[in-house]
Design a protein around this motif. Structure first.
Motif, PDB file in Angstrom:
ATOM      1  N   ARG A 113      -6.318  -4.343  -4.201  1.00  0.00           N
ATOM      2  CA  ARG A 113      -7.235  -3.930  -3.151  1.00  0.00           C
ATOM      3  C   ARG A 113      -7.283  -4.947  -2.011  1.00  0.00           C
ATOM      4  NH1 ARG A 113     -13.807  -2.839  -3.225  1.00  0.00           N
ATOM      5  NH2 ARG A 113     -13.807  -1.450  -1.422  1.00  0.00           N
ATOM      6  N   LEU A 114      -7.123  -6.228  -2.350  1.00  0.00           N
ATOM      7  CA  LEU A 114      -7.210  -7.278  -1.338  1.00  0.00           C
ATOM      8  C   LEU A 114      -5.857  -7.912  -1.037  1.00  0.00           C
ATOM      9  CD1 LEU A 114     -10.558  -9.003  -2.405  1.00  0.00           C
ATOM     10  CD2 LEU A 114     -10.187  -7.095  -0.836  1.00  0.00           C
ATOM     11  N   ILE A 136      -8.978   1.422  -1.648  1.00  0.00           N
ATOM     12  CA  ILE A 136      -7.643   1.063  -2.142  1.00  0.00           C
ATOM     13  C   ILE A 136      -6.976   0.014  -1.256  1.00  0.00           C
ATOM     14  CG2 ILE A 136      -7.249   3.191  -3.402  1.00  0.00           C
ATOM     15  CD1 ILE A 136      -5.678   4.246  -1.022  1.00  0.00           C
ATOM     16  N   GLY A 137      -7.730  -0.515  -0.289  1.00  0.00           N
ATOM     17  CA  GLY A 137      -7.243  -1.646   0.479  1.00  0.00           C
ATOM     18  C   GLY A 137      -6.316  -1.336   1.635  1.00  0.00           C
ATOM     19  N   HIS A 138      -6.179  -0.063   2.006  1.00  0.00           N
ATOM     20  CA  HIS A 138      -5.249   0.288   3.076  1.00  0.00           C
ATOM     21  C   HIS A 138      -5.832   0.096   4.468  1.00  0.00           C
ATOM     22  CE1 HIS A 138      -2.577   3.021   0.325  1.00  0.00           C
ATOM     23  NE2 HIS A 138      -2.572   1.756  -0.020  1.00  0.00           N
ATOM     24  N   ARG A 139      -7.133  -0.065   4.558  1.00  0.00           N
ATOM     25  CA  ARG A 139      -7.801  -0.338   5.833  1.00  0.00           C
ATOM     26  C   ARG A 139      -8.706  -1.545   5.640  1.00  0.00           C
ATOM     27  NH1 ARG A 139      -9.982   5.550   8.060  1.00  0.00           N
ATOM     28  NH2 ARG A 139      -8.070   6.772   7.676  1.00  0.00           N
ATOM     29  N   HIS A 196     -12.282  -8.821 -12.999  1.00  0.00           N
ATOM     30  CA  HIS A 196     -11.688 -10.102 -12.608  1.00  0.00           C
ATOM     31  C   HIS A 196     -10.454  -9.931 -11.757  1.00  0.00           C
ATOM     32  CE1 HIS A 196      -7.986  -9.787 -15.062  1.00  0.00           C
ATOM     33  NE2 HIS A 196      -8.724  -8.888 -15.702  1.00  0.00           N
ATOM     34  N   ILE A 197      -9.938  -8.714 -11.586  1.00  0.00           N
ATOM     35  CA  ILE A 197      -8.557  -8.502 -11.168  1.00  0.00           C
ATOM     36  C   ILE A 197      -8.227  -9.082  -9.802  1.00  0.00           C
ATOM     37  CG2 ILE A 197      -8.992  -6.169 -10.267  1.00  0.00           C
ATOM     38  CD1 ILE A 197      -5.831  -7.522 -12.062  1.00  0.00           C
ATOM     39  N   THR A 198      -9.081  -8.886  -8.784  1.00  0.00           N
ATOM     40  CA  THR A 198      -8.699  -9.391  -7.460  1.00  0.00           C
ATOM     41  C   THR A 198      -8.754 -10.912  -7.412  1.00  0.00           C
ATOM     42  OG1 THR A 198     -10.969  -9.004  -6.677  1.00  0.00           O
ATOM     43  CG2 THR A 198      -9.331  -7.293  -6.216  1.00  0.00           C
TER      44      THR A 198
END
Length: 271
Positions: free
Chosen positions: A20-21, A151-154, A54-56
């Motif tokens: 996402r990031l 989803i991090g596209h913008r 924790h993922i990002t």
């Protein structure tokens, strides 16, 4: 009995997901890699408000270690349950702890990444959070505070130093927008309510869209070529970063554009 103060801030929705990031991480390692490599002792990067997973934070740690093998990352969350869920993923150089905008870490951080944590705040409280974090930075340290889509596209983000806000960066997967002003919904809290006539951010987005329309013929060669031409056109009227590390075709090809904060600062808050 513990005397530790309550973390400063409010619990967010916690939405997060793989990559996402990624857009911000890619920018962070490219633009601030020299800052991180020069930091002594080992650079500390805080991921503030990492959310329900924790993922990002783990992805940030992995990406930073590729360019600065001694980098350390501390994920901070105001929700004890989220800290407990993330803690099993700790490893040397990667930790998770309870904390908010007061940044309760063992030394001043070189970088603070705070994404999607200030959207629920009003503008005045968001600016107070900026000020509190700035006072905790290491010398020459920076804060990257922004907002992105699910989803991090913008995404857009502000970079702040000890002195205040420095730049605003726009970043988009070009297949995920119809026009540049689609990014308005992801503006940081300090700007999102300022996208109205009479404010600089409104004028920038208006001109960004106009340049996008004028450069439509370049779309025959792909969206990337259209975006490159759009930013070059916009740079004739706005102080767009045009040289590395913040600007130039290498960054624009990724769907990124950066301008000085002074060009878009709200009329009431200049920084």
């Amino acid at each position: 009995m513990s005397t530790r103060a309550r973390p400063v801030g409010e619990i967010t929705r916690g939405t997060t997901w793989h990559n996402r990031l990624r857009r911000c991480d890619r920018w962070l390692t490219a633009v601030h890699g020299p800052l991180l490599r020069a930091a002594t002792p080992a650079p500390l990067v805080v991921d503030l408000g990492y959310g329900a997973s924790h993922i990002t934070t783990t992805e940030l740690f992995t990406r930073l270690r590729r360019i600065v093998p001694r980098a350390e990352v501390a994920g901070l969350e105001i929700d004890p349950a989220r800290v407990a869920a993330a803690s099993p993923y700790s490893r040397p150089g990667l930790t998770f702890a309870l904390g908010g905008f007061e940044l309760p870490v063992d030394r001043p951080p070189t970088v603070v990444r705070a994404f999607n944590v200030l959207r629920q705040y009003d503008e005045e409280r968001a600016l107070e959070a900026w000020d509190l974090m700035r006072r905790r930075l290491a010398p020459r340290g920076v804060i990257v505070e922004g907002t992105c889509s699910e989803i991090g596209h913008r995404a857009t983000w502000v970079t702040l130093g000890e002195e205040g806000p420095r730049t605003l960066t726009f970043s988009a997967r070009l297949t995920g927008i119809e026009r540049p002003s689609d990014l308005a919904e992801r503006l940081p809290k300090a700007l999102i309510h300022r996208n109205v006539p009479g404010e600089a951010i409104y004028e920038l987005l208006r001109d960004f869209d106009q340049a996008w329309a004028v450069c439509a013929p370049h779309g025959a060669y792909g969206l990337r070529q259209r975006f490159l031409a759009t930013v070059e056109t916009l740079a004739r009227a706005w102080p767009v970063a045009t040289v590395p590390p913040l600007g130039g075709r290498g960054r624009w090809r990724l769907g990124e554009m950066t301008v000085p904060w002074s060009a878009v600062a709200p009329r009431r808050y200049v920084g």
